[in-house]
Each structure stands twice: as structure tokens, then as C-alpha cells.
Enzyme design. Structure first.
Site, PDB file in Angstrom:
ATOM      1  N   GLU A 262       4.012  15.105 -11.207  1.00 24.09           N
ATOM      2  CA  GLU A 262       3.352  15.737 -10.068  1.00 24.09           C
ATOM      3  C   GLU A 262       3.470  14.859  -8.834  1.00 24.09           C
ATOM      4  OE1 GLU A 262      -1.077  17.203  -8.533  1.00 24.09           O
ATOM      5  OE2 GLU A 262      -0.843  16.425 -10.572  1.00 24.09           O
TER       6      GLU A 262
ATOM      7  N   HIS B  29      -0.584  19.458  -4.175  1.00 26.69           N
ATOM      8  CA  HIS B  29      -0.725  19.177  -5.608  1.00 26.69           C
ATOM      9  C   HIS B  29       0.017  20.218  -6.426  1.00 26.69           C
ATOM     10  CE1 HIS B  29      -3.992  16.083  -5.596  1.00 26.69           C
ATOM     11  NE2 HIS B  29      -4.152  16.566  -4.377  1.00 26.69           N
TER      12      HIS B  29
ATOM     13  N   HIS C  78      -1.853  12.176  -5.477  1.00 23.90           N
ATOM     14  CA  HIS C  78      -1.580  11.074  -6.401  1.00 23.90           C
ATOM     15  C   HIS C  78      -0.628  10.056  -5.779  1.00 23.90           C
ATOM     16  CE1 HIS C  78      -3.695  13.825  -8.977  1.00 23.90           C
ATOM     17  NE2 HIS C  78      -2.826  14.741  -8.581  1.00 23.90           N
TER      18      HIS C  78
ATOM     19  N   GLU D 131      -2.558  23.922  -4.765  1.00 26.48           N
ATOM     20  CA  GLU D 131      -2.008  23.729  -6.105  1.00 26.48           C
ATOM     21  C   GLU D 131      -0.825  24.687  -6.195  1.00 26.48           C
ATOM     22  OE1 GLU D 131      -4.982  20.965  -7.959  1.00 26.48           O
ATOM     23  OE2 GLU D 131      -2.926  21.591  -8.451  1.00 26.48           O
TER      24      GLU D 131
HETATM   25 ZN   LIG Z   1      -3.061  16.827  -8.399  1.00 29.39          ZN
END
Ligand SMILES: [Zn+2]
Length: 297
Positions: free
Chosen positions: A124, A179, A87, A261
Site C-alpha cells: 500500500e 490509501h 503510510h 481508499e
Molecule cells: Zn492505509
């Protein structure tokens, strides 16, 4: 590539033991604690809270000049690693731009998303930049050339297709997209997303499926060991691995690449870890060790 469950059981046991710190008994012990998955992830709820500002961009940081006798610390000399901070802190201000569709080979998908956040508002996008900076510094200290796909120097993006192109153009030995998940409360732990075998349009992952799995397995092992965190309890059968064919960043990659993640920002217990600088340093260390082990550095 079919998924080998015998392997899964062995991997699950190894990971849980690594996470609970009793690596020494890996060879012998039979008890497994891994619980089967219960949910489904990857759907980050679009609720950014407070953005952070960033600095300069897709920079390649060069390792220090090698002294006369090569230092064991410079075990990644000559290697190029691309780090993709998931992001961008500014994405939430640019919904028109990030919602435009880009070609990911098999279909068209949004350029980027805002990412998720903790209930207290830690985004995030801030998390991924922080861990990426720590990871960059650890890899550079080992002699690697590190390229960031962005460093929040741009107001939004890059788009998922450009993120893949940066890794391809760098002829990276390994690419890691950082992430954190946004899943249901009670869904806890980390997972590593591996590319499925995909062929369509400009996407062809045949060459990277094998090496990316090896990269992903190394990172999962080392992440569990460095953080003491167990693999996700809501997917991957406790292996900490998930294979996907719908992520443009993987589908368009021509070099070994995985997504990590690191935990579930929407679970209060995981959020306590993700908001801790000490834990983020351990997470970066685990990913760096996984990359170094994969590169035999
Ligand atoms: Zn993400």
C-alpha cells in the site's frame, strides 16, 4: 451531521451511472444497481511485503509562471493542496517508532501503521506514493501549489498528528490522504472517508465537517467517472462515502480533509486494478478533478 438516506439513494444511482460511463443520462434514468453494504473496513492487516525507497520530502512544488493572459489550464492558481501519501515504505522496519502513541485529541493512537499489500506483495505504501506523485503533477499543471506530507525521504512516518499539522500549517484549501484498503475478498470498490463532528482535547472538526463532505462528494463522483470503478460494495450504502470519528489525521485537521481508499488490495480483482499504472493514473485524475471541482477551478 445526520446522514440523509434520500440523498444516499440519489447519490448511489448517480455514482453507479458515472462508473458505468453513461453519465449522459444522469438527469433521466431510474434504474439503480447499487448493492447494500455487507462488511466493515478500515482494519488494514499489518502484512507489508517489499518496501520501496523514496526521495526528498514535504516539498512544495510551485506552478509555472503565468503567461500574459491567464491560461484556463491554470485554474488552480493561488490554491494550496496538501497530499498525504498513506503510510511510509520504511515503516515496517521501525515498529517501535510507529507503535508509539500520539495524541489525536479524543484519545491516543499509534503514530502510524505499515499499511496493507496485495497477496502478490505490492505494498500500500508504494501504491500511495505512486498515486500521490501522479496527483501532484496533475494539480501542479493546473497551477496549484502542492505540498506532500512526505516523499519517503524519511525512514518512517510522519505520525498521524504531524500529517494533520502539515495541512493545517499550509492553510491548505484541501487535503487528501491517499490509501488503499485491506478488507475481505469480494469486498470491492473505492470509498472516501469524511470527518465526523468530533470535539475533544485538541480535536474540533466543527468547521471542517461541511466543506470536507463537499470535497469528499466531488472526489467520489469524479473518481467513479475517471476510473469506471463502482463505489465500495461493503460500506457506505453504495454512496462511496464513510464518516469516521477515530482517525487522528481527520480529527486534528483544521482545514477541509478526506481520506480516499482507492480499492481493496486484498481482493484479486481490485488488486489487478491497483497494480496497473494506467488505472493509477486514472485514479489520480479522478481525485484531481474532484479537488478542482470542489475548488471551482
Ligand atoms: Zn492505509
Amino acid at each position: 451531521m445526520p446522514y440523509d438516506h434520500r440523498n444516499t439513494a440519489r447519490r448511489t444511482l448517480a455514482l453507479v451511472l458515472a462508473a458505468t460511463g453513461c453519465c449522459a443520462v444522469l438527469a433521466g434514468c431510474g434504474a439503480s444497481q447499487a448493492s447494500p453494504p455487507t462488511g466493515k473496513s478500515g482494519q488494514s492487516p499489518q502484512s507489508p511485503q517489499s518496501p520501496t525507497t523514496g526521495h526528498a520530502s514535504a516539498t512544495a512544488s510551485r506552478p509555472p509562471l503565468a503567461s500574459a493572459s491567464p491560461q484556463p489550464a491554470l485554474s488552480l492558481a493561488g490554491r494550496t493542496v496538501v497530499i498525504d501519501p498513506g503510510h511510509n515504505p520504511g515503516n515496517f522496519r521501525h515498529s517501535t517508532e510507529i507503535n508509539q502513541k500520539v495524541n489525536i485529541g479524543t484519545n491516543r493512537k499509534e503514530c502510524d501503521t505499515t499499511g496493507t499489500s496485495t497477496n502478490a506483495g505490492y505494498t500500500e505504501a508504494s501504491f500511495t506514493l505512486d498515486v500521490s506523485h501522479r496527483l501532484r503533477d496533475l494539480l501542479t499543471a493546473r497551477g496549484a501549489t502542492v505540498v506532500l506530507t512526505h516523499d519517503a525521504e524519511r525512514p518512517w512516518g510522519p505520525c498521524i498528528d504531524e500529517r494533520a499539522r502539515i495541512g493545517n500549517a499550509a492553510r491548505a484549501d484541501a487535503v487528501v490522504s491517499v490509501h488503499a484498503d485491506g478488507s475481505a475478498v469480494g469486498h470491492r470498490g473505492f470509498h472516501v472517508i469524511l470527518p465526523a463532528s468530533v470535539r475533544g482535547g485538541s480535536a474540533d472538526t466543527a468547521k471542517i465537517v461541511g466543506p470536507s463532505r463537499e470535497l469528499g462528494e466531488r472526489i467520489a463522483d469524479r473518481f467513479a467517472r475517471a476510473t469506471g470503478t463502482a463505489p465500495a460494495n461493503y460500506l457506505g450504502d453504495g454512496t462511496g462515502l464513510d464518516v469516521r470519528d477515530d482517525l487522528g489525521g481527520l480529527n486534528l485537521s483544521t482545514v477541509p480533509k478526506v481520506f480516499v481508499e482507492c480499492g481493496n488490495m486484498r481482493d484479486p480483482k481490485d488488486a489487478t486494478l491497483l497494480t496497473s499504472a494506467t488505472w493509477r493514473q486514472k485514479a489520480a485524475q479522478g481525485i484531481a478533478d474532484g479537488i478542482a471541482t470542489y475548488l471551482k477551478g
